[in-house]
Design an enzyme around this catalytic site. Structure first.
Site, PDB file in Angstrom:
ATOM      1  N   SER A  42      25.720 -43.750 -48.043  1.00  0.00           N
ATOM      2  CA  SER A  42      26.332 -43.219 -46.954  1.00  0.00           C
ATOM      3  C   SER A  42      27.769 -43.963 -46.899  1.00  0.00           C
ATOM      4  O   SER A  42      27.973 -44.829 -47.578  1.00  0.00           O
ATOM      5  CB  SER A  42      25.877 -43.423 -45.613  1.00  0.00           C
ATOM      6  OG  SER A  42      25.613 -45.025 -45.419  1.00  0.00           O
ATOM      7  N   LYS A  43      28.628 -43.550 -45.983  1.00  0.00           N
ATOM      8  CA  LYS A  43      29.810 -44.187 -45.894  1.00  0.00           C
ATOM      9  C   LYS A  43      29.759 -45.918 -45.350  1.00  0.00           C
ATOM     10  O   LYS A  43      30.177 -46.580 -45.729  1.00  0.00           O
ATOM     11  CB  LYS A  43      31.045 -43.608 -44.902  1.00  0.00           C
ATOM     12  CG  LYS A  43      32.183 -44.175 -44.774  1.00  0.00           C
ATOM     13  CD  LYS A  43      32.959 -43.552 -43.721  1.00  0.00           C
ATOM     14  CE  LYS A  43      34.365 -44.173 -43.363  1.00  0.00           C
ATOM     15  NZ  LYS A  43      34.206 -45.520 -42.916  1.00  0.00           N
ATOM     16  N   ARG A  44      28.744 -45.850 -44.542  1.00  0.00           N
ATOM     17  CA  ARG A  44      28.525 -47.024 -44.101  1.00  0.00           C
ATOM     18  C   ARG A  44      27.984 -48.161 -45.031  1.00  0.00           C
ATOM     19  O   ARG A  44      28.419 -49.365 -45.390  1.00  0.00           O
ATOM     20  CB  ARG A  44      27.310 -47.170 -42.962  1.00  0.00           C
ATOM     21  CG  ARG A  44      27.056 -48.473 -42.125  1.00  0.00           C
ATOM     22  CD  ARG A  44      26.034 -48.216 -40.916  1.00  0.00           C
ATOM     23  NE  ARG A  44      26.530 -47.316 -40.086  1.00  0.00           N
ATOM     24  CZ  ARG A  44      26.132 -46.130 -40.112  1.00  0.00           C
ATOM     25  NH1 ARG A  44      25.137 -45.710 -40.711  1.00  0.00           N
ATOM     26  NH2 ARG A  44      26.509 -45.173 -38.972  1.00  0.00           N
ATOM     27  N   ASP A  57      31.338 -49.175 -46.796  1.00  0.00           N
ATOM     28  CA  ASP A  57      32.017 -50.296 -46.057  1.00  0.00           C
ATOM     29  C   ASP A  57      31.491 -51.682 -46.094  1.00  0.00           C
ATOM     30  O   ASP A  57      31.992 -52.474 -46.232  1.00  0.00           O
ATOM     31  CB  ASP A  57      32.052 -49.667 -44.528  1.00  0.00           C
ATOM     32  CG  ASP A  57      32.809 -48.372 -44.563  1.00  0.00           C
ATOM     33  OD1 ASP A  57      33.625 -48.219 -45.274  1.00  0.00           O
ATOM     34  OD2 ASP A  57      32.612 -47.628 -43.458  1.00  0.00           O
TER      35      ASP A  57
END
Length: 505
Positions: free
Chosen positions: A262-264, A267
């Site tokens: 995921s994007k998380r 990040d």
């Protein structure tokens, strides 16, 4: 293969394209090229509530940047156009009506409140509410009200949906190119909504109709669509059409543990999960992309291709043409592929090393914010500097940190390295200045020969001179061949830096 290969990438323009979607596009592209087929892009924007401005252009730009542009799409070889579902909406009602007339679908007038009531009622009994053969003749559907009453309710503008009438008591034995035989019990399936009263089809109907009309031979998509496979095959059967072959790709997993990337995750661990930078038009939230992070498109392609596939050898570096020649869906793994950010960077380093020194120097100059610092060096000299330090870099953006000492004299000296500066070092460095000052042809080879001859003649240990010399020029015990550094910064600056080190250390 009996019919020409035609495969598609069919994303929804609901935001930036995830790297998992990019891999799906890539595998479709490779399969098409391997089989002399067509790779086309269709935009599936039937859900207008989730449409995000700019997402469609982002998808197009991504495929262009990566070198896997479609053979057919919006505005390009529109043999089966339009290639945007919102521009095809008038044709879907005809096919929904065809399913009604053949008895494979029915009208449902249930309100949201009524369905919510049934769900809660089932929950109270510890059950899950599924809209299918168990209850479709007990609910507000055309299966239990007359034809006349159904027509009247539609004519008066009452909201309805068209649902698929899933067959009862069947075991479906379906073939997936990657997973082999997969089985589904029709009694466990729900009657999916195919058409909404707003005149728009759902994904399931539009997808099947478009794949049929666009003569899609193979559906290659992510494994999250595997549960939809039985409905889609049943829809093909209901229409009397031959179904394409299916292949469901494994998930791209988080670097640590299970679960979809995921994007998380990006990040948190400092790597992009989108191909290009993206700014959300509503929230203003920014997400970084591979392109802007300095990845080469060829490196991204190579890395993604090996996430869940290999050619059966130890080979890791492939050009796009080589990937297409080697690609085989039967060698795609069933299990998820763990994303490795370090391997990702390794691939970029490999492709960085394939670039010419001149092109890397151009990129370095372009990426350096303070161009004035570079102005004292010719492009030939900058190219030479880049050739000396590129081996240590994953990205062009790392060049400045690896070679700033060529352009700016050290402002400080590495504390740990400074321990090599002994009591006798200043006198040795003063002698070194005299040796360097006497070199006429100030080239790396001449400097090295002269300095080493001096050390040999005077029986001076290598470490006593070379480490303080490097510390003087660089400020730390790092960098390429010491005499290459001296040649490039020149005799005057070399002497000046040694003098500064003597005064400072």
């Amino acid at each position: 293969m009996s019919k020409p290969v035609r495969v598609r990438f069919a994303p929804s323009p609901t935001g930036p394209l995830h790297i998992g979607g990019v891999r799906t596009a890539l595998f479709n592209y490779l399969f098409a090229k391997k089989n002399n087929g067509i790779f086309f892009l269709r935009i599936e924007d039937t859900d207008q509530n989730r449409f995000v401005p700019g997402a469609e252009a982002y998808i197009m730009e991504t495929l262009e940047w990566l070198g896997i542009a479609p053979d057919e799409t919006i505005g390009k070889n529109e043999k089966f156009g339009p290639y945007k579902q919102s521009e095809r909406k008038d044709l879907y009602k005809k096919y929904a009506d065809e399913l009604i007339n053949s008895g494979n679908a029915y009208y449902a007038f249930d309100t949201a409140e009524a369905l919510d009531y049934h769900r809660k009622q089932h929950e109270e009994q510890g059950k899950t509410f599924i809209y299918n053969h168990h209850n479709r003749e007990k609910l507000d559907t055309s299966l239990v009200i007359s034809y006349e009453e159904t027509a009247k309710r539609i004519d008066t503008g009452e909201d309805f949906v068209i649902r698929f009438k899933t067959p009862v008591n069947e075991t479906l034995h379906l073939q997936d190119i990657i997973r082999g035989e997969v089985m589904f019990e029709t009694n466990l399936l729900d009657d999916k909504v195919l058409f909404k009263s707003d005149g728009m089809p759902t994904y399931h109907l539009a997808n099947i109709v478009d794949d049929y009309l666009m003569e899609t031979s193979h559906v290659i998509r992510g494994e999250e669509w595997l549960p939809s496979m039985p409905l889609h095959v049943l829809l093909y059967r209901a229409f009397g059409w031959g179904a394409p072959e299916f292949a469901h790709l494994p998930l791209i997993l988080k670097p640590i543990g299970n679960g979809k990337l995921s994007k998380r995750d990006g990040d948190k661990l400092g790597f992009p999960v989108f191909p290009l930078d993206w700014t959300d038009p509503i929230s203003g939230e920014k997400s970084s992309g591979y392109r802007e992070k300095g990845f080469f498109p060829e490196a991204v392609i190579n890395f993604l291709a090996l996430l869940g596939w290999n050619d059966g050898t130890e080979k890791e570096l492939f050009s796009l043409v080589e990937l297409a020649d080697a690609f085989d869906l039967t060698r795609v793994h069933k299990s998820g592929a763990k994303f490795d950010p370090e391997k990702n960077k390794w691939f970029n380093h490999q492709y960085l090393m394939k670039q010419s020194d001149e092109s890397l120097a151009e990129a370095f100059v372009k990426n350096t914010s303070d161009k004035n610092i570079l102005s004292n060096f010719s492009f030939v000299e900058i190219t030479k500097i880049v050739s000396l330090i590129k081996e240590r870099a994953h990205f062009v953006s790392e060049f400045w940190e690896l070679c700033d000492y060529f352009f700016i004299e050290p402002k400080s000296y590495d504390e740990k390295a400074s321990k090599n500066w002994k009591e006798e070092t200043p006198a040795l460095m003063q002698d070194l200045i005299l040796v360097i000052g006497g070199i006429v042809n100030f080239t790396s080879l001449n400097i090295e020969t002269t300095v080493k001859d001096w050390m040999t003649k005077n029986e001076i240990g290598m470490g006593k001179v070379m480490q303080p010399f490097r510390l003087s020029l660089v400020g730390a015990l790092k960098g390429p061949h010491l005499f290459d550094i001296a040649e490039l910064i020149g005799k005057e600056k070399t002497i000046k830096r040694i003098e500064k080190a003597i005064a400072s250390l």
